[in-house]
Design an enzyme around this catalytic site. Structure first.
Site, PDB file in Angstrom:
ATOM      1  CG  HIS A 162      36.490  51.149  25.031  1.00 40.24           C
ATOM      2  ND1 HIS A 162      37.415  51.307  26.060  1.00 40.24           N
ATOM      3  CD2 HIS A 162      35.258  51.289  25.610  1.00 40.24           C
ATOM      4  CE1 HIS A 162      36.775  51.518  27.198  1.00 40.24           C
ATOM      5  NE2 HIS A 162      35.461  51.523  26.945  1.00 40.24           N
ATOM      6  CG  HIS A 197      32.603  59.832  24.599  1.00 38.28           C
ATOM      7  ND1 HIS A 197      31.316  59.771  25.082  1.00 38.28           N
ATOM      8  CD2 HIS A 197      33.414  59.353  25.596  1.00 38.28           C
ATOM      9  CE1 HIS A 197      31.325  59.293  26.319  1.00 38.28           C
ATOM     10  NE2 HIS A 197      32.593  59.026  26.660  1.00 38.28           N
ATOM     11  CB  THR A 214      31.133  53.204  26.292  1.00 39.32           C
ATOM     12  OG1 THR A 214      32.398  53.052  26.937  1.00 39.32           O
ATOM     13  CG2 THR A 214      30.060  52.517  27.136  1.00 39.32           C
ATOM     14  CB  THR A 217      37.772  57.776  27.336  1.00 38.07           C
ATOM     15  OG1 THR A 217      36.389  58.000  27.640  1.00 38.07           O
ATOM     16  CG2 THR A 217      38.641  58.453  28.384  1.00 38.07           C
TER      17      THR A 217
END
Length: 835
Positions: free
Chosen positions: A718, A797, A720, A799
């Site tokens: 996902h 970004h 953030t 992860t």
């Protein structure tokens, strides 16, 4: 920059000229902003909007509608000041040199023998007040006159040590043809006329600090304006002088006796204004023909009554006869008297002549005392000669330039002076005064004390930066004076020098952050012009002799996009990056890299730093008409009055990032001034914004995607989309904001194109296309006092893995949002929404 608005394009090509066609898809403010950042000097604006022209003019950028080719040709070849309220163009055009002429707007000069000392085949032309007599040269749709003259060179010659006028004027003309035009000085007279006319209408009490001779005509019609200068030279001050003998020195090749007489009368007049705040009758004995009266009458309705056997053509009432002592009773109260009686020497022996002069001096002094002995509101200026005399200690001595320095000086007295204690002054002391002292200013009023005035509007143009003034007292005055226009020298050194030399003095330097003003606009000369109904074709250049214009108590303060606005804020950046830098994207790249954002894909459309603030800091020397502090403050309080349509409001963190980038830029350039300025602006941002950081967050906003084009081993990859530090009671407010932005969030054009190691054992995919919405949501949370975002830059970004992996590059791929949620860190989801 000058903007010449045309309905149709022209076939002819002009140097340093660019064509801009109005973009109908953008509003008038956006068009004005784009025009203002073009890099050429001349802009031909096609299919123009009148509103856009108004916006540019209010910003101090000259923008004029062109109806005829003659208008275009005239305006494109020279610089000018434009009165956009009254539609008057004041050209600063010296092409008249090609007619073998120099010009003056002072009539008295034309009555001298100056043409005997001009360049061979040259003539002198009188052009009237601010070139008013040249209006007939221009049959234009707007009023046009050429305000360029050579009076500055003529006056500089008079006060210089040079005697050869031809050599002097030749040097000045060559200088004028080879150096940058001193545009502020040329337009200053137009500005002062407009300024004092406006202020005298809007304010009952106006105080002016530090006027010089170039303003001697400006204030003739404003007797109520209180002047402060460097003070007079008094009779009692001669106690410091040693005795000397007759020197005899020629100051000017051509006769400047009229100029001296004019200065004497104007000095007396302004002293009268200072004491009585009204216009007097002006009596003059001798001094015919006084052609300079014509000059005075171009600016004022002063009344002159004169006595002289010779004609005085411009006097209101001339008595072609001698003046006798019994005539004193004819002189009324509320007047000034100028006594300039001196018999011609003829063939008289010098010893005999000396006796005549001393007797006439005594007679002149007797007339002066007689005039001042009765009545009220009187001041007298009387011609004197160096001789043993008893004079009132408080009387003022005047020695304005004249053709030859000989034995002559002038004494100015009011009624009180004439009755004051007298002191014996030896002839040698008076020669010492004559030989060594020239009165350089018609304004000899008392110096200004650096204290706030409660009910007055204070004007101090180019008067307070001198290091004779206490710097902290200057700052205190500017901070606390409620109604004022004050200038101080801007610090455009690179080593953050606290003071700089100028001619034979030193000036303190200042940055906008030195002041803590309330409701004041801090701008440049051209920014100030826009506020008073003027604009200019040539912006201020960073010469080292530049000034901040600080306006306090103006009703324009909240009109953020109309005055002292962001016009031209990127112009210097454009000049550099499209001609000198490694790439036209250099500014975007540097701003991201200096904030540790290494994803440069699309950096020119999705930048995480405020370009406005960054450019305003690193290029402040080139454009300080933009009042950065005011812009920050009004956005922080939500009090900005925005007339324009599309207007992007930055999140406070974007401003902080800009300061950090500017600081990095300053270090690389070894620019200590920008380094300090950037630090102080960042401190100011933190002061006016209550920025809190979620560096110890308890909630985060997650964005889950329908497609991830990489391998991953985390449970749910996902984005953030920011972290929060909030209490449970604040959850409904946070959720309400997310709901409000639902459409914009799901409408984001999100892409990815590579993976990288964010840190050791943190493998992520880059995300593009979210920053604009992120900062809008940041602003929404900030306004509700919800702590959102960390102190470090937000790097979007996803992860993918908590292990070390190799970088993968793919074709740019669009990501589709599945859901957006608010979740407690190491806890449950408290809100979830889908598209």
């Amino acid at each position: 920059m000058k903007v010449l608005a045309l309905r149709h394009s022209v076939a002819q090509v002009y140097a340093d000229t660019q064509v801009y066609t109005h973009d109908n898809s953008k509003d008038e403010y956006e068009n004005a902003f784009l025009i203002s950042n073009l890099t050429t000097h001349n802009i031909l604006y096609l299919n123009y909007s009148v509103k856009t022209l108004q916006i540019l003019n209010k910003s101090g950028i000259a923008a004029i509608e062109i109806q005829k080719m003659d208008e275009l040709f005239t305006l494109i070849r020279c610089n000018f000041t434009y009165d956009y309220i009254d539609d008057v163009v004041y050209l600063h055009d010296y092409s008249y040199y090609t007619n073998n002429e120099i010009r003056t707007d002072q009539h008295w000069v034309t009555k001298t023998n100056i043409e005997d000392y001009l360049l061979p085949g040259w003539k002198l032309t009188y052009v009237g007040y601010n070139g008013s007599d040249t209006r007939g040269h221009y049959n234009f749709s707007f009023r046009c006159q050429n305000a360029a003259t050579d009076d500055d060179a003529i006056i500089e010659y008079i006060y210089s040590d040079e005697l050869d006028f031809q050599s002097f004027i030749l040097k000045k003309i060559k200088e004028r043809m080879t150096t940058s035009l001193p545009i502020a000085r040329l337009s200053n007279r137009v500005f002062r006329d407009k300024l004092f006319k406006t202020l005298s209408v809007n304010h009952d009490k106006v105080v002016n600090v530090g006027p010089r001779n170039e303003s001697m005509f400006t204030f003739l019609d404003y007797p109520s304006i209180k002047q402060f200068s460097n003070g007079p030279y008094l009779v009692k001050d001669t106690i410091k002088l040693k005795q000397e003998r007759w020197l005899g020195k020629r100051l000017s090749q051509f006769d400047i006796g009229q100029y001296k007489n004019m200065l004497n009368v104007l000095t007396t007049l302004y002293q009268y204004y200072d004491m009585y705040h009204e216009k007097p009758i002006v009596y003059m004995i001798g001094s015919a023909p006084s052609y300079w009266i014509y000059d005075v009458k171009q600016y004022s309705d002063l009344k002159f009554e004169t006595w002289d056997p010779l004609d005085t053509p411009y006097s209101n009432l001339h008595h072609k006869e001698l003046f006798y002592i019994n005539d004193v009773q004819k002189l009324k109260d509320n007047s000034i008297l100028y006594i300039d009686i001196r018999t011609d020497r003829g063939n008289m022996d010098w010893k005999e002549w000396r006796k005549v002069v001393e007797r006439q001096t005594a007679d002149n002094l007797y007339i002066a005392y007689k005039y001042l002995s009765t009545g009220r509101a009187k001041i007298c200026c009387v011609k004197m000669t160096a001789m043993d005399l008893e004079l009132p200690i408080s009387a003022k001595l005047l020695h304005h330039p004249t053709t030859e320095i000989r034995s002559e000086f002038y004494l100015m007295m009011d009624i009180w002076d004439s009755k004051n204690i007298k002191r014996f002054i030896p002839k040698g002391v008076l020669y010492s005064y004559i030989n060594n002292i020239i009165t350089e200013n018609v304004f000899i009023q008392q110096p200004f004390k650096l204290k706030t005035l409660k009910n007055e509007y204070v004007i101090a143009l180019y008067a307070l930066s001198n290091d004779l003034n206490n710097r902290e007292d200057v700052i205190k005055l500017i901070n606390n004076q409620k109604k004022a226009l004050i200038t101080v020298r801007i610090n455009n050194t690179f080593k953050d020098e606290p003071k700089v030399g100028f001619k034979n003095i030193y000036d303190w330097t200042f940055l906008p952050t030195d002041f803590e003003t309330s409701e004041s606009i801090i701008t440049s000369y051209d920014g100030c012009l826009g506020i008073f109904g003027l604009s200019i074709s040539l912006a201020s250049k960073p010469t080292g002799n530049n000034h901040l214009f600080i306006l306090s108590g103006t009703d324009k303060y909240f009109k953020l996009d109309q005055f002292a606005n962001h016009m031209s804020i990127s112009r210097r950046s454009h000049q550099i990056r499209f001609s000198e830098s490694a790439t036209s994207y250099s500014g975007y790249i540097f701003r991201d890299l200096s904030n540790n954002n290494f994803n440069l894909i699309g950096t020119n459309v999705e930048n995480s730093v405020s370009g406005h603030v960054y450019n305003a800091l690193i290029y402040y020397r080139y454009n300080y008409s933009f009042d950065l502090k005011r812009w920050i403050y009004l956005h922080s309080t939500g009090k900005a009055s925005i007339e324009g349509g599309r207007y992007y409001e930055h999140a406070p963190i974007e401003l902080i990032y800009a300061c950090r980038s500017a600081r990095e830029f300053a270090k690389l350039q070894d620019d200590l001034t920008v380094l300090r300025y950037s630090n102080e602006i960042e401190n100011y941002i933190n002061k006016v914004y209550s920025i809190t950081y979620a560096d110890d967050p308890n909630y985060f906003i997650g964005v889950k995607f329908k497609n991830i084009p990489y391998k991953y081993n985390v449970k749910v990859p996902h984005l953030t989309f920011g972290v929060l530090n909030i209490s449970e009671q604040m959850l409904p407010d946070a959720i309400a904001i997310l709901k409000k932005f639902k459409n914009e969030l799901f409408g984001m054009d999100i892409t990815t194109s590579y993976t990288y190691m964010l840190s050791d054992e943190v493998y992520v995919a880059n995300i593009s296309g979210v920053l604009s919405t992120y900062f809008k949501i940041y602003n929404a949370f900030y306004k509700e006092q919800i702590t959102f975002g960390q102190s470090r830059m937000f790097i979007p970004h996803v992860t993918l893995s908590f292990s070390n992996e190799k970088t993968v590059r793919i074709d740019t791929t669009k990501l589709y949002i599945d859901s957006i949620y608010l979740r407690k860190i190491k806890g449950d989801t408290v809100f979830d929404m889908t598209g």
